[in-house]
Structures are given as structure tokens and as C-alpha cells.
Design a protein around this motif. Structure first.
Motif, PDB file in Angstrom:
ATOM      1  N   ARG A  13       0.690  -0.933   0.166  1.00  0.00           N
ATOM      2  CA  ARG A  13      -0.136   0.172  -0.242  1.00  0.00           C
ATOM      3  C   ARG A  13       0.834   1.356   0.009  1.00  0.00           C
ATOM      4  O   ARG A  13       1.925   0.788   0.885  1.00  0.00           O
ATOM      5  CB  ARG A  13      -1.067   0.059   1.364  1.00  0.00           C
ATOM      6  CG  ARG A  13      -1.684  -0.991   1.361  1.00  0.00           C
ATOM      7  CD  ARG A  13      -2.695  -0.968   2.223  1.00  0.00           C
ATOM      8  NE  ARG A  13      -3.714  -2.399   2.474  1.00  0.00           N
ATOM      9  CZ  ARG A  13      -4.974  -2.447   2.794  1.00  0.00           C
ATOM     10  NH1 ARG A  13      -5.653  -0.717   2.254  1.00  0.00           N
ATOM     11  NH2 ARG A  13      -5.678  -3.023   2.144  1.00  0.00           N
ATOM     12  N   TRP A  15       1.019   5.627  -0.195  1.00  0.00           N
ATOM     13  CA  TRP A  15       0.425   7.045   0.498  1.00  0.00           C
ATOM     14  C   TRP A  15       0.388   8.114  -0.180  1.00  0.00           C
ATOM     15  O   TRP A  15       1.424   8.380  -1.508  1.00  0.00           O
ATOM     16  CB  TRP A  15       0.803   6.848   1.888  1.00  0.00           C
ATOM     17  CG  TRP A  15       0.756   6.218   3.166  1.00  0.00           C
ATOM     18  CD1 TRP A  15       1.268   5.620   3.647  1.00  0.00           C
ATOM     19  CD2 TRP A  15       0.083   6.787   4.196  1.00  0.00           C
ATOM     20  NE1 TRP A  15       0.740   4.910   4.425  1.00  0.00           N
ATOM     21  CE2 TRP A  15      -0.150   5.989   5.028  1.00  0.00           C
ATOM     22  CE3 TRP A  15      -1.328   7.821   4.093  1.00  0.00           C
ATOM     23  CZ2 TRP A  15      -0.532   5.902   6.137  1.00  0.00           C
ATOM     24  CZ3 TRP A  15      -1.896   7.963   5.636  1.00  0.00           C
ATOM     25  CH2 TRP A  15      -1.617   6.663   6.774  1.00  0.00           C
ATOM     26  N   VAL A  36      -8.802   4.998  -3.296  1.00  0.00           N
ATOM     27  CA  VAL A  36      -8.485   4.271  -2.234  1.00  0.00           C
ATOM     28  C   VAL A  36      -9.527   3.187  -1.958  1.00  0.00           C
ATOM     29  O   VAL A  36      -8.985   1.765  -1.827  1.00  0.00           O
ATOM     30  CB  VAL A  36     -10.025   5.094  -1.382  1.00  0.00           C
ATOM     31  CG1 VAL A  36     -10.592   4.456   0.541  1.00  0.00           C
ATOM     32  CG2 VAL A  36      -8.779   6.275  -0.780  1.00  0.00           C
ATOM     33  N   ASP A  52      -5.135   2.057  -1.926  1.00  0.00           N
ATOM     34  CA  ASP A  52      -4.046   2.755  -1.455  1.00  0.00           C
ATOM     35  C   ASP A  52      -4.623   3.684  -0.555  1.00  0.00           C
ATOM     36  O   ASP A  52      -5.879   3.623  -0.160  1.00  0.00           O
ATOM     37  CB  ASP A  52      -2.993   3.369  -2.306  1.00  0.00           C
ATOM     38  CG  ASP A  52      -2.524   2.885  -3.198  1.00  0.00           C
ATOM     39  OD1 ASP A  52      -1.417   1.675  -2.273  1.00  0.00           O
ATOM     40  OD2 ASP A  52      -1.972   3.250  -4.190  1.00  0.00           O
ATOM     41  N   TYR A  53      -3.845   4.383   1.097  1.00  0.00           N
ATOM     42  CA  TYR A  53      -4.165   5.296   1.587  1.00  0.00           C
ATOM     43  C   TYR A  53      -4.294   7.021   0.780  1.00  0.00           C
ATOM     44  O   TYR A  53      -3.456   7.249   0.733  1.00  0.00           O
ATOM     45  CB  TYR A  53      -2.591   5.523   2.829  1.00  0.00           C
ATOM     46  CG  TYR A  53      -3.029   4.695   3.979  1.00  0.00           C
ATOM     47  CD1 TYR A  53      -4.350   4.198   4.395  1.00  0.00           C
ATOM     48  CD2 TYR A  53      -2.312   3.527   3.290  1.00  0.00           C
ATOM     49  CE1 TYR A  53      -4.460   2.871   5.200  1.00  0.00           C
ATOM     50  CE2 TYR A  53      -2.857   2.309   3.836  1.00  0.00           C
ATOM     51  CZ  TYR A  53      -3.056   1.751   5.340  1.00  0.00           C
ATOM     52  OH  TYR A  53      -2.944   0.402   5.756  1.00  0.00           O
ATOM     53  N   ASN A 121      -9.551   4.927   5.179  1.00  0.00           N
ATOM     54  CA  ASN A 121      -8.380   4.908   4.758  1.00  0.00           C
ATOM     55  C   ASN A 121      -8.357   5.987   4.333  1.00  0.00           C
ATOM     56  O   ASN A 121      -7.026   6.914   2.990  1.00  0.00           O
ATOM     57  CB  ASN A 121      -7.680   4.066   3.150  1.00  0.00           C
ATOM     58  CG  ASN A 121      -7.754   2.912   3.528  1.00  0.00           C
ATOM     59  OD1 ASN A 121      -7.875   2.514   5.502  1.00  0.00           O
ATOM     60  ND2 ASN A 121      -8.111   1.395   3.158  1.00  0.00           N
TER      61      ASN A 121
END
Length: 142
Positions: A13, A15, A36, A52-53, A121
Motif C-alpha cells: 500500500r 500513501w 482508495v 492505497d491511503y 483510509n
């Protein structure tokens, strides 16, 4: 050829950070929801949290068009008789500057337990500072 299923724990993952200053509310929310959800990855699976964040900064400076500052209305219902409250975009931005973006992203995610898990997230901040610099988020251009 067999379908490859990636376990959620094995998924890498990333950011990402999105600057919402002067950007359209819908475009910011759509990009954040896609990241997300994981739709930009080759390992996208609709029934898993593989995304992902996302960190959204400057949420208080998001733009809306067409006079939606006064026309767009958000409703909140307590469940009791006479418990319906409503706020315009302006009032909601004054009281809780993160909520318009959070609610827009929430509406673009699945409506169930997966959507609620994915919403965790998304990190929304009214100012330009955020506490996630240790994760080295990558900037996303809209």
C-alpha cells in the motif's frame, strides 16, 4: 490460465496526498475514491480492500460551481419525529471543513462494510499540514 488472487495482507500500500485548494469538490472526491478503492492497480478486486491511503489537505479551500455554496444541502436525520436537520455547503464548511469532501468520497464508495472500511483510509485535513509526513506520501495532480 488461472486467476491470481492477492491476499490483502500481502498487498503493498502506498500513501498519496491531494491538495484540494481551488480544485472542484467532485474531481477531488472521485480521484480519492478511485485510489482508495484500488481501481488504478492491476490487482484490483471489487470485493477486497486493496487500495492505497489518501491524505487530502486544504479541504476548507475546495471549490464548487454554479452557486452550490447556497444551493447544495446536506441532511442529517436523528431517527426521531422532527429530527431532520439540514445545512448548506457554506454552513457545513464553516462548522466542519473536512465533512464535504469526506461525505463526497463516502458517496462514491460501496455502501456496506467494505465502504466503511475503505473510508478509514481517507484522511482529510482543513489546513496544509498533516501528521502523515513519515509515510512519504506522493503528490497527486488533478
Amino acid at each position: 490460465m488461472k486467476t491470481i488472487f492477492v491476499n490483502e495482507k500481502d498487498q503493498k500500500r502506498e500513501w498519496y496526498v491531494i491538495d484540494a485548494a481551488g480544485k472542484s469538490l467532485g474531481r477531488v472526491a472521485a480521484k480519492a475514491a478511485a485510489i482508495v478503492r484500488g481501481k488504478e492497480k492491476a490487482t484490483y478486486t471489487p470485493n477486497q480492500a486493496m487500495g492505497d491511503y489518501v491524505v487530502i489537505i486544504n479541504a476548507d479551500k475546495v471549490a464548487v460551481t454554479g452557486g452550490k455554496e447556497q444551493k447544495k444541502v446536506y441532511y442529517q436525520y436523528s431517527g426521531f419525529v422532527g429530527g431532520l436537520k439540514h445545512y448548506t455547503f457554506e454552513k457545513l464548511l464553516e462548522r466542519h471543513p473536512e465533512d464535504p469532501i469526506r461525505l463526497a468520497v463516502k458517496g462514491m464508495l460501496p455502501h456496506g462494510r467494505l465502504g466503511r472500511a475503505l473510508l478509514d483510509n481517507v484522511k482529510v485535513y482543513a489546513g496544509a499540514e498533516h501528521p502523515h509526513t513519515a509515510q512519504n506520501p506522493k503528490a497527486v495532480e488533478l
